[in-house]
Scaffold this motif. Sequence first.
Motif, short mmCIF file in Angstrom:
data_model
loop_
_atom_site.label_atom_id
_atom_site.label_comp_id
_atom_site.label_asym_id
_atom_site.label_seq_id
_atom_site.Cartn_x
_atom_site.Cartn_y
_atom_site.Cartn_z
N UNK A 32 0.77 -1.23 0.00
CA UNK A 32 0.00 0.00 0.00
C UNK A 32 0.79 1.28 0.00
N UNK A 33 2.12 1.22 0.10
CA UNK A 33 2.94 2.43 0.12
C UNK A 33 2.82 3.16 -1.22
N UNK A 34 2.33 4.39 -1.16
CA UNK A 34 2.20 5.20 -2.39
C UNK A 34 2.64 6.65 -2.18
N UNK A 35 2.84 7.07 -0.95
CA UNK A 35 3.15 8.46 -0.64
C UNK A 35 4.30 8.56 0.35
N UNK A 36 4.97 9.71 0.34
CA UNK A 36 5.99 9.95 1.34
C UNK A 36 5.44 9.89 2.74
N UNK A 37 4.22 10.35 2.93
CA UNK A 37 3.60 10.28 4.26
C UNK A 37 3.36 8.84 4.69
N UNK A 38 3.12 7.94 3.73
CA UNK A 38 2.97 6.52 4.07
C UNK A 38 4.30 5.95 4.58
N UNK A 39 5.39 6.32 3.93
CA UNK A 39 6.71 5.88 4.39
C UNK A 39 6.92 6.35 5.82
N UNK A 40 6.64 7.62 6.08
CA UNK A 40 6.82 8.20 7.41
C UNK A 40 5.98 7.46 8.45
N UNK A 54 9.37 13.03 -1.65
CA UNK A 54 8.14 13.28 -0.91
C UNK A 54 8.37 13.02 0.58
N UNK A 55 9.05 11.93 0.87
CA UNK A 55 9.33 11.56 2.26
C UNK A 55 10.16 12.63 2.95
N UNK A 56 11.15 13.17 2.26
CA UNK A 56 11.97 14.24 2.84
C UNK A 56 11.12 15.46 3.18
N UNK A 57 10.18 15.79 2.30
CA UNK A 57 9.30 16.92 2.56
C UNK A 57 8.49 16.69 3.83
N UNK A 58 7.96 15.47 3.96
CA UNK A 58 7.18 15.13 5.17
C UNK A 58 8.08 15.21 6.40
N UNK A 59 9.29 14.68 6.30
CA UNK A 59 10.22 14.77 7.43
C UNK A 59 10.44 16.22 7.85
N UNK A 60 10.67 17.08 6.89
CA UNK A 60 10.92 18.49 7.18
C UNK A 60 9.72 19.11 7.89
N UNK A 61 8.54 18.88 7.35
CA UNK A 61 7.34 19.49 7.92
C UNK A 61 6.96 18.87 9.27
N UNK A 62 7.37 17.64 9.50
CA UNK A 62 7.08 16.99 10.78
C UNK A 62 8.12 17.31 11.84
#
Length: 367
Positions: free
Chosen positions: A297-305, A343-351
């Motif tokens: 089901x992984x499809x987004x950087x937020x899913x990875x996070x 995408x994952x890096x963006x989520x990391x930054x914002x989180x």
Amino acid sequence: MTEINGYTQSDNEKELHILNLPSLEAEAKKIIPTGGFGYISGGSEDEWTLNENTKAFNNVQIVPRVLSDIDDPQTDTSIFGIDLTMPIITSPSAAQGLAHSQAEKDTARGIAKAGTIMSQSTYASTSIADTAEAGNGAPQFFQLYMSKDWTFNESLLNEAKRVGAKAILLTADATVDGYRESDIINNFQFPLPMANLEKFSSGAGKGKGIGEIYAAAAQKISPDDVQRIKDITGLPVVVKGVQSPEDALIAIGAGADGVYVSNHGGRQLNGGPASFDVLADVAKAVNHKVPVIFDSGIRRGSHVFKALASGADIVALARPIIYGLALGGADGVYSVIEHLNNEFKTVMQLAGTKTIDDVKHAKLIKK
């Protein structure tokens, strides 16, 4: 385009401009023949579990942290002593010649360029050795669909070890094939032979349906098989297809060096839970004894996070990689995995997280 046995394969070799990974499926459908696309994209029965795999990520939210003094998130990590540029690898996926004429060889090239791990399948279109050579020394795992014939099993395992595989993924959730309606509707039979099966029978795999391929698979897989594979290869063995804390503990007790949480991308037991919905409980039971790999089901950087914050050490994906292969060959594969990591890096930054360890300790809220 290349045509073999009446089946048309993509020859595309180009970088992709990706909006998001879900959008790749519709684009790939335009160029992969109907039967091949149905095999790649389909799940079992009415595909409820397949669809729940991605929906399940909406059951938790990421709690962002601010004033965290972060400007350059770092995605490097490691597993089994292998340094990776990101916590994202490929899930093993069979018969990649359905998507591209270079098949697994181009996947190996693209993943090597990205600095992470490709997982080879027993039912690959290209041989273990050829795929390893295409990766040019980059780390690879080999996934074993255990056969009833241990001469066959040992042959594959010995070849994987000889060409430098770093771990063996023992798929334990596919003793029979799931009831995949798209294959029935399309009367799908593999148009190309499977290179690893050809070692024992010329043209093996060609002209067969998935049920016929699975007929040779072992229906009995026991904890003892984990140690048997370790004895043959001397490599780490990861049990793939774990969906319960109880099975995770059985696998570790049997000597498994890793636990792979997966429901086979919704292709096996329909009506079972989304893989993400069981991840936290399985990871809690594992309690850092061995690495936890996660897919489905992984499809987004937020899913990875969210997966890492729920206890996974590494996440994996297959279908978007195969769509990228069809659309752009090795460069397409590279484009897909780099897009997801960005995408994952963006989520990391914002989180407010700097490292993978920070992500693992991030706070999630359940709905």
